[in-house]
Write a protein that holds these residues in place. Structure first.
Motif: not given
Length: 428
Positions: A287-299, A333-340
């Motif tokens: 769940v965290q991999r496919l739908w991270p709550p934050f888009i990212g971070g900046r440096r 692998q299959q990066p867009d698939s939900f595969l626990p």
């Protein structure tokens, strides 16, 4: 040393900030395909910026070369929260982290478990009571709010309802200012969102300082006794810990969890997650991999450096995009698939390749507490409910800023498992 693909553009006119904020996922996807590289450059916030969309680049930025890339001292987070473990740099950041780590580990974490369990039960026990579909994001946000105000400020909704509601309202005003333009303007009958947020911050700080002076129990008491750099540090950190940012992040992940496991076709997955804590852990990682709550971070690059073999000049920004990093096909692998199951197979032991809450020495200091809460809330749902989308056909397209969630809040019908079993028995 290869040059970053793409073009940083010219000052102001070449800035792509608006395009990025409108659709950060589409923005990065288009440029990854165009440049055939998961690291590229554009102008963001009027600064030449390296966009990091690969696991390798993220790991170098946040771990292996983290000392070369600093938090931006002009960042809006600093304006809103002051100098905290999130915004500080260098030795100050290290000392703050050392001081605060004890609050989120060991006996302190264990002492929070009973309260977390009670909040989950109180907030989730009535999801099916009305017989109507629930707007899950709002329900989970209320749950997260009760959690953080009770844990971090010793203010509970059922014991101090008026103070609780006042803080909730102020936190909401403060948050809206955080995501508005940083313009402090007041005129008769109108003030900017940022100005309103600063007023809300001042009122929250008064409540927090009163708590620190008069409350010696729980998290407030432990924080107040720590050897922090100055008298304002404890109150600034409490302001960060009770901010609306945390309930929204928790609500984001819980919403994505319920959507991923929604419907009769996911009943076996729900049962397995309920019976096997290790499998639930893998579900939550996915769940965290496919739908991270934050888009990212900046440096900001403090000196010339390389990321994924590409030259990043001193003064460049560097932003990691968690959504893109988590879909790096070189790693997943299959990066867009939900595969626990991937987390017990090819990606076993690679949890550090996720960056929803940062990574490396500057990762979220409260990640253990967050994970404990998520498991408690999810386990309560799994033990007590079946659920499905209601209506079955809904637009679940995500928006990714400021916190990820479906743009149209989804509604879900919950049925208590006790009721389901009773109905099955009656029919038999």
């Amino acid at each position: 040393m290869a040059k970053l693909p793409g073009n940083a553009g010219v000052s102001v006119l070449g800035d792509k900030s608006l395009e990025f904020y409108r659709d950060p996922v589409g923005f990065c996807r288009q440029r990854v395909e165009k440049h055939r590289s998961r690291v590229f450059q554009c102008r963001l916030l009027n600064r030449p910026t390296a966009f990091i969309c690969s696991v390798q680049g993220m790991r170098e930025l946040l771990s292996e070369k983290s000392s070369l890339f600093l938090k931006d001292p002009t960042d809006l987070m600093t304006n809103m929260y002051g100098d905290t473990v999130v915004t500080a740099n260098g030795e100050e950041a290290c000392l703050l982290r050392l001081s605060l780590t004890s609050l989120f580990a060991g006996s302190c974490l264990e002492s929070s478990s009973d309260y977390i369990t009670s909040v989950c039960e109180r907030c989730l026990k009535d999801l099916s009571l009305s017989g109507q579909p629930a707007c899950v994001y709002s329900s989970f946000k209320r749950l997260g709010t009760e959690l953080v105000l009770g844990l971090f400020l010793n203010v509970q909704a059922d014991e101090q309802p008026e103070l609780y509601q006042e803080i909730v309202q102020l936190c909401t005003q403060h948050w809206h200012g955080l995501i508005s333009a940083p313009v402090n303007v007041k005129v008769p009958l109108w003030s900017s969102g940022f100005s309103t947020a600063l007023d809300a911050r001042d009122k929250l700080m008064d409540i927090i300082k009163d708590k620190l002076e008069n409350d010696t129990q729980g998290f407030v008491g432990r924080l107040g006794s720590l050897p922090l750099p100055d008298s304002n540090s404890a109150s600034q950190h409490l302001l960060l810990f009770i901010s609306a940012l945390i309930p929204k992040a928790l609500a984001s992940l819980l919403t994505s969890f319920t959507l991923a496991l929604s419907g009769n076709e996911q009943e076996k997955t729900r049962r397995r997650a309920m019976e096997d804590p290790d499998y639930l852990h893998r579900v939550l990682l996915e769940v965290q991999r496919l739908w991270p709550p934050f888009i990212g971070g900046r440096r900001i690059a403090d000196q010339d450096a390389t990321l994924a073999g590409l030259h990043v000049p001193k003064g460049y920004g560097a932003i990691y995009i968690s959504h893109s990093v988590h879909r790096d096909p070189e790693v997943f692998q299959q990066p867009d698939s939900f595969l626990p199951e991937r987390w017990s197979g090819r990606n076993a032991g690679q949890e550090h390749f996720l960056c929803s809450f940062g990574s490396g020495p500057r990762s979220c200091i409260g990640i253990k507490l967050t994970n404990f809460f998520l498991k408690e809330a999810c386990m309560y749902l799994l033990k007590h409910y079946n659920w499905s989308l209601d209506p079955p056909s809904q637009d679940l397209e995500y928006k990714w800023l400021p916190v990820s969630r479906p743009a149209n809040p989804p509604t879900i019908s919950f049925t208590r498992l006790e009721q389901t079993r009773s109905d099955t028995s009656d029919n038999g």
